[in-house]
Design an enzyme around this catalytic site. Structure first.
Site, PDB file in Angstrom:
ATOM      1  N   TRP A   1       0.445  -1.667  -0.078  1.00 54.70           N
ATOM      2  CA  TRP A   1      -0.285  -0.445   0.267  1.00 54.70           C
ATOM      3  C   TRP A   1       0.769   1.220   0.157  1.00 54.70           C
ATOM      4  CZ3 TRP A   1      -1.195   4.375   3.212  1.00 54.70           C
ATOM      5  CH2 TRP A   1      -2.690   4.622   3.004  1.00 54.70           C
TER       6      TRP A   1
ATOM      7  N   HIS B   1      -7.238   2.801   2.617  1.00 52.73           N
ATOM      8  CA  HIS B   1      -7.497   2.654   1.091  1.00 52.73           C
ATOM      9  C   HIS B   1      -7.765   4.456   0.630  1.00 52.73           C
ATOM     10  CE1 HIS B   1      -9.747   2.064  -2.395  1.00 52.73           C
ATOM     11  NE2 HIS B   1     -11.033   3.376  -2.461  1.00 52.73           N
ATOM     12  N   TRP B   2      -6.764   4.381  -0.912  1.00 49.26           N
ATOM     13  CA  TRP B   2      -7.429   5.481  -1.469  1.00 49.26           C
ATOM     14  C   TRP B   2      -8.324   5.973  -2.499  1.00 49.26           C
ATOM     15  CZ3 TRP B   2      -3.947   9.593   0.525  1.00 49.26           C
ATOM     16  CH2 TRP B   2      -2.989   8.528   1.574  1.00 49.26           C
TER      17      TRP B   2
ATOM     18  N   ASP C   1     -13.063   6.070  -7.282  1.00 50.37           N
ATOM     19  CA  ASP C   1     -12.842   5.021  -6.964  1.00 50.37           C
ATOM     20  C   ASP C   1     -12.278   3.478  -7.134  1.00 50.37           C
ATOM     21  OD1 ASP C   1     -12.398   3.181  -4.558  1.00 50.37           O
ATOM     22  OD2 ASP C   1     -13.759   4.591  -2.786  1.00 50.37           O
TER      23      ASP C   1
ATOM     24  N   CYS D   1      -4.205   0.708  -4.414  1.00 50.50           N
ATOM     25  CA  CYS D   1      -5.078   1.849  -4.652  1.00 50.50           C
ATOM     26  C   CYS D   1      -4.706   2.975  -4.353  1.00 50.50           C
ATOM     27  CB  CYS D   1      -5.950   2.251  -3.445  1.00 50.50           C
ATOM     28  SG  CYS D   1      -4.975   2.062  -1.708  1.00 50.50           S
TER      29      CYS D   1
END
Length: 216
Positions: A31, A106-107, A123, A165
């Protein structure tokens, strides 16, 4: 003797400081953290769009502060960036709800198009960040004096794992800026291709190295 690896500075670039541990996130299925996102935003601002004052890339740290402070304090963060004078504003948004520390899992990407009076939310995990995006839009509509602006979901390639993400956000920024340069608007932008997603980590490592960074 300790065998722990020292977390050396890999690159100092404008306001960004990348350490070896940050750069390592680009080498594997990890991540991406705030530091990598912020660096890439600064790179776009200072290298790719140096002469394009219509675009503003807001760092994740500033975005997080905007989400957490009172409405009266938002201008403290946006006014120095001349946000009112920009046509397109990019915000990297994550689901961290803790005010005083980095984090989240989460991005997603929120882009305000002043010409279109629209906030576009991209998204890569369907609607995972929708609630956070709506909250941020409510804050920004007041701060940017655009109460009539609408929020739309942008076409976005869906991630196939639990860690890409941030890569999707950066690739979507590239795709959206190309659309802006070509059309002067965001409407009609198409999703990023999978091959672009797969190559992005290596691309960013190359950028860091070209800027004089240390890649171990």
């Amino acid at each position: 003797m300790s065998t722990q690896r020292s977390d050396d500075i890999a690159l100092s670039y404008h306001e960004s400081c990348l350490r070896s541990s940050d750069v390592d996130l680009l080498k594997g299925p990890y991540w991406l953290n705030d530091q990598i996102i912020s660096f890439y935003f600064e790179y776009l601002e200072n290298e790719i769009f140096e002469n394009d004052a219509d675009l503003l890339f807001v760092s994740p740290e500033v975005t997080q502060c905007i989400r957490m402070v009172s409405a009266e304090e938002v201008g403290i963060f946006l006014d120095p960036l001349r946000a009112q004078d920009r046509s397109f504003l990019f915000f990297a948004l994550n689901d961290n709800v803790v005010a005083d520390q980095a984090g989240g899992s989460h991005w997603s990407l929120l882009v305000f198009s002043r010409p279109e009076k629209t906030f576009y939310h991209f998204d890569s995990s369907r609607t995972a960040n929708s609630e956070h995006a709506r909250h941020l839009v409510a804050i920004l509509k007041r701060a940017l004096h655009c109460p009539e602006a609408q929020m739309r979901s942008g076409e976005c390639l869906q991630q196939s794992n639990g860690y890409d993400c941030g890569v999707h956000v950066l690739c979507t920024v590239d795709t959206v800026t190309r659309q802006i340069r070509k059309q002067g608007k965001i409407e009609g932008v198409r999703s990023t291709r999978y091959d672009v997603i797969r190559a992005k980590r290596e691309d960013i490592l190359g950028i860091i190295e070209n800027l004089g960074g240390k890649i171990k």
